[in-house]
Design a protein around this motif. Structure first.
Motif, PDB file in Angstrom:
ATOM      1  N   THR A  53      -0.365  11.128   9.414  1.00  0.00           N
ATOM      2  CA  THR A  53      -0.934   9.987  10.143  1.00  0.00           C
ATOM      3  C   THR A  53      -1.069  10.306  11.623  1.00  0.00           C
ATOM      4  OG1 THR A  53       0.192   8.539   8.565  1.00  0.00           O
ATOM      5  CG2 THR A  53      -0.747   7.502  10.511  1.00  0.00           C
ATOM      6  N   ASP A  54      -0.111  11.073  12.166  1.00  0.00           N
ATOM      7  CA  ASP A  54      -0.201  11.495  13.568  1.00  0.00           C
ATOM      8  C   ASP A  54      -1.515  12.235  13.824  1.00  0.00           C
ATOM      9  OD1 ASP A  54       2.367  10.529  13.533  1.00  0.00           O
ATOM     10  OD2 ASP A  54       3.214  12.195  14.677  1.00  0.00           O
ATOM     11  N   PRO A  70      -6.826  -6.607   9.452  1.00  0.00           N
ATOM     12  CA  PRO A  70      -5.408  -6.224   9.484  1.00  0.00           C
ATOM     13  C   PRO A  70      -5.251  -4.701   9.511  1.00  0.00           C
ATOM     14  CG  PRO A  70      -6.027  -6.867   7.274  1.00  0.00           C
ATOM     15  CD  PRO A  70      -7.213  -7.174   8.141  1.00  0.00           C
ATOM     16  N   PRO A  71      -4.102  -4.217   9.969  1.00  0.00           N
ATOM     17  CA  PRO A  71      -3.894  -2.767  10.106  1.00  0.00           C
ATOM     18  C   PRO A  71      -4.066  -2.021   8.794  1.00  0.00           C
ATOM     19  CG  PRO A  71      -2.165  -3.994  11.225  1.00  0.00           C
ATOM     20  CD  PRO A  71      -2.936  -4.993  10.424  1.00  0.00           C
ATOM     21  N   LEU A  72      -4.556  -0.784   8.898  1.00  0.00           N
ATOM     22  CA  LEU A  72      -4.748   0.049   7.714  1.00  0.00           C
ATOM     23  C   LEU A  72      -3.418   0.613   7.207  1.00  0.00           C
ATOM     24  CD1 LEU A  72      -7.759  -0.047   8.528  1.00  0.00           C
ATOM     25  CD2 LEU A  72      -7.881   2.398   7.929  1.00  0.00           C
ATOM     26  N   PRO A  73      -3.263   0.739   5.894  1.00  0.00           N
ATOM     27  CA  PRO A  73      -2.098   1.440   5.349  1.00  0.00           C
ATOM     28  C   PRO A  73      -2.175   2.920   5.720  1.00  0.00           C
ATOM     29  CG  PRO A  73      -3.210   0.134   3.650  1.00  0.00           C
ATOM     30  CD  PRO A  73      -4.118   0.191   4.835  1.00  0.00           C
ATOM     31  N   PRO A  74      -1.037   3.590   5.893  1.00  0.00           N
ATOM     32  CA  PRO A  74      -1.042   5.017   6.242  1.00  0.00           C
ATOM     33  C   PRO A  74      -1.842   5.866   5.254  1.00  0.00           C
ATOM     34  CG  PRO A  74       1.152   4.106   6.513  1.00  0.00           C
ATOM     35  CD  PRO A  74       0.326   3.047   5.861  1.00  0.00           C
ATOM     36  N   LEU A  75      -1.721   5.562   3.969  1.00  0.00           N
ATOM     37  CA  LEU A  75      -2.437   6.353   2.966  1.00  0.00           C
ATOM     38  C   LEU A  75      -3.945   6.261   3.171  1.00  0.00           C
ATOM     39  CD1 LEU A  75      -1.644   6.746  -0.768  1.00  0.00           C
ATOM     40  CD2 LEU A  75      -3.951   6.126  -0.102  1.00  0.00           C
ATOM     41  N   LEU A 166     -12.323   8.014  -3.904  1.00  0.00           N
ATOM     42  CA  LEU A 166     -11.523   8.409  -5.061  1.00  0.00           C
ATOM     43  C   LEU A 166     -11.057   9.854  -4.916  1.00  0.00           C
ATOM     44  CD1 LEU A 166     -10.384   7.803  -7.878  1.00  0.00           C
ATOM     45  CD2 LEU A 166     -12.598   8.503  -8.829  1.00  0.00           C
ATOM     46  N   TRP A 167     -11.949  10.728  -4.470  1.00  0.00           N
ATOM     47  CA  TRP A 167     -11.573  12.129  -4.253  1.00  0.00           C
ATOM     48  C   TRP A 167     -10.453  12.232  -3.217  1.00  0.00           C
ATOM     49  CZ3 TRP A 167     -11.832  14.822   0.364  1.00  0.00           C
ATOM     50  CH2 TRP A 167     -11.530  16.196   0.280  1.00  0.00           C
ATOM     51  N   ALA A 168     -10.582  11.511  -2.105  1.00  0.00           N
ATOM     52  CA  ALA A 168      -9.575  11.563  -1.044  1.00  0.00           C
ATOM     53  C   ALA A 168      -8.251  10.978  -1.529  1.00  0.00           C
ATOM     54  CB  ALA A 168     -10.069  10.800   0.177  1.00  0.00           C
ATOM     55  N   TRP A 169      -8.312   9.873  -2.265  1.00  0.00           N
ATOM     56  CA  TRP A 169      -7.098   9.238  -2.784  1.00  0.00           C
ATOM     57  C   TRP A 169      -6.364  10.189  -3.723  1.00  0.00           C
ATOM     58  CZ3 TRP A 169      -5.032   7.837  -7.496  1.00  0.00           C
ATOM     59  CH2 TRP A 169      -3.972   6.916  -7.471  1.00  0.00           C
ATOM     60  N   CYS A 170      -7.100  10.872  -4.585  1.00  0.00           N
ATOM     61  CA  CYS A 170      -6.486  11.834  -5.504  1.00  0.00           C
ATOM     62  C   CYS A 170      -5.903  13.025  -4.750  1.00  0.00           C
ATOM     63  CB  CYS A 170      -7.508  12.307  -6.540  1.00  0.00           C
ATOM     64  SG  CYS A 170      -7.895  11.077  -7.801  1.00  0.00           S
ATOM     65  N   ALA A 189       2.774  -1.759   8.418  1.00  0.00           N
ATOM     66  CA  ALA A 189       4.213  -1.479   8.393  1.00  0.00           C
ATOM     67  C   ALA A 189       4.673  -0.835   7.089  1.00  0.00           C
ATOM     68  CB  ALA A 189       4.987  -2.768   8.632  1.00  0.00           C
ATOM     69  N   GLU A 190       3.735  -0.510   6.199  1.00  0.00           N
ATOM     70  CA  GLU A 190       4.112   0.191   4.967  1.00  0.00           C
ATOM     71  C   GLU A 190       4.807   1.512   5.313  1.00  0.00           C
ATOM     72  OE1 GLU A 190       0.982   0.796   2.194  1.00  0.00           O
ATOM     73  OE2 GLU A 190       0.161  -1.228   2.450  1.00  0.00           O
ATOM     74  N   PRO A 191       5.775   1.941   4.500  1.00  0.00           N
ATOM     75  CA  PRO A 191       6.452   3.223   4.773  1.00  0.00           C
ATOM     76  C   PRO A 191       5.441   4.359   4.887  1.00  0.00           C
ATOM     77  CG  PRO A 191       7.602   2.020   3.049  1.00  0.00           C
ATOM     78  CD  PRO A 191       6.338   1.258   3.320  1.00  0.00           C
ATOM     79  N   ASP A 192       5.503   5.090   5.980  1.00  0.00           N
ATOM     80  CA  ASP A 192       4.586   6.213   6.228  1.00  0.00           C
ATOM     81  C   ASP A 192       5.323   7.501   5.872  1.00  0.00           C
ATOM     82  OD1 ASP A 192       2.696   7.971   7.034  1.00  0.00           O
ATOM     83  OD2 ASP A 192       2.601   7.304   9.118  1.00  0.00           O
TER      84      ASP A 192
END
Length: 408
Positions: A53-54, A70-75, A166-170, A189-192
């Motif tokens: 994420t950095d 709202p803020p994006l999840p780290p994933l 989908l490719w990026a998620w996989c 605030a999801e665990p990164d």
């Protein structure tokens, strides 16, 4: 190998293991130039080599991500970066890494619907959950993707489409290692805990190996040390954890042949399939099993029916006059020879039901392989999964026959 979660990685030389797909299906691997001793460092990747994420927040995408509400999840931040950098092609600093990634994945979430229908029911349900999850991500953040239009000369829909996401998620789901990060302002605030470590893609998986892998806060490097020996000129492996084949297929897109952790799952519906429908206490028995965690992880394995499966069946097979002894069943006590024999009978019937199902599905796969040449790779994976489960079931049936002999 940890994948955004806390689990221990392992490494060693190949024994009797092989998989129907290496990681990403590339067939690449790394050989040891010298003999490796227990505790020896084999990989040390500086933090600057990790994609986290950095990396994303400090890139051209940072201002777009941090201001989005709202803020994006780290994933999703990582996925966005991967799609954008892949689109950049030769201009991307990450091109060498992106080029070794698979062009397509073989996880069930990526399979054709007609192939997914051939999967075992528990895996099929989880694959559909994953597919729905990715589709929801794409739908929920479509406006965010549109906000990135100033960065591209092409229409944003042609860059950030469902296939690209989908490719990026996989890529993240199959390759990310566990690494805790600082919390960035503007990211949810999801665990990164995700990090992509390019060099690790050259290492293949084996369930027989052991390593210790973690990010070293002092050296600021992601390090892997052997927990077992590896001889000179043998391939060096990592292990993604003690996962059965359905889990490996779901999360990584391959099946391990002779995987010692493989098993066949028994659902609650199948558990009661061969029990008398006239049992007035059945609902109460099922409720007891559920309250004590005995309706999940009921399996057949290389050692036959699991203790949990037999225990659940023993409780379900209690006669009316024995029902008050249900606590003793959960403690592993024998109630009666009749109860023991009846539970083995039911277990055997369930095992034969699964054997028949596996043979039927293998016939369907074989038939489809003859008609759907373009799906041959996907179908071969499914075929391998069913073949491995059938091996377990035949062994379980033999074990049950031997146990039954003790009562005759």
């Amino acid at each position: 190998m940890q994948k955004g979660r806390g689990r221990t990685s392992r490494i060693r030389r190949r024994k009797r293991f092989r998989s129907s797909e290496s990681r990403g299906g590339t067939g690449r691997g790394l050989m040891s130039k010298t003999s490796l001793q227990v505790g020896q460092m084999i990989i040390s990747l500086p933090e600057s080599c990790l994609l986290t994420t950095d990396t994303v927040i400090k890139s051209y995408l940072g201002p777009y991500i941090t201001k989005w509400k709202p803020p994006l999840p780290p994933l999703l931040a990582l996925c966005t970066f991967l799609v954008s950098e892949k689109h950049a092609g030769d201009k991307s600093l990450w091109k060498p890494y992106l080029e070794i990634l698979p062009k397509a994945y073989t996880c069930p979430v990526c399979l054709e619907p007609k192939v997914v229908k051939l999967l075992p029911k528990p895996l099929r349900a989880k694959a559909q959950e994953q597919r729905t999850h990715v589709q929801e991500i794409f739908t929920s953040y479509r406006d965010f993707f549109s906000s990135l239009q100033p960065l591209f000369s092409e229409a944003i829909e042609s860059v950030f489409n469902y296939s690209a996401l989908l490719w990026a998620w996989c890529t993240v789901n199959t390759r990310a290692v566990y690494m805790r990060h600082r919390q960035w302002e503007g990211v949810s605030a999801e665990p990164d805990t995700y990090a992509l470590a390019p060099f690790l893609d050259l290492l293949n998986h084996s369930p027989d190996v052991q390593v210790k892998a973690a990010f070293n806060e002092e050296t600021r490097c992601y390090e892997i040390r052997t927990a077992s020996r590896c001889r000179k000129h043998e391939e060096v492996f990592i292990c993604y954890g003690p996962h059965d084949n359905q889990r490996l297929f779901l999360e990584y897109g391959f099946v391990a042949v002779c995987n010692p952790h493989s098993c066949v799952y028994v659902s609650k519906d199948i558990l009661v399939k061969y029990l008398p429908s006239t049992d007035k206490q059945m609902n109460r028995k099922i409720s007891i099993l559920k309250d004590h965690g005995f309706t999940e992880n009921l399996t057949f394995g290389w050692d036959g029916p699991s203790w949990r499966l037999l225990t659940a069946l023993k409780l379900l097979c209690l006669e009316a006059e024995e029902f008050t002894c249900w606590k003793k069943i959960l403690l592993g006590e024998v109630i009666s020879d009749t109860n023991e024999k009846t539970s083995l009978d039911i277990s055997q019937k369930i095992c034969y039901y699964f054997i028949e199902e596996a043979n039927t599905m293998l016939q369907k796969v074989s038939h489809m392989k003859g008609e759907e040449v373009a799906l041959i790779n996907q179908l071969t994976l499914v075929e391998t999964l069913w073949t491995e489960e059938l091996k377990i079931l035949h062994i379980s049936a033999e074990i049950l026959n031997n146990l039954q002999t003790a009562f005759t």
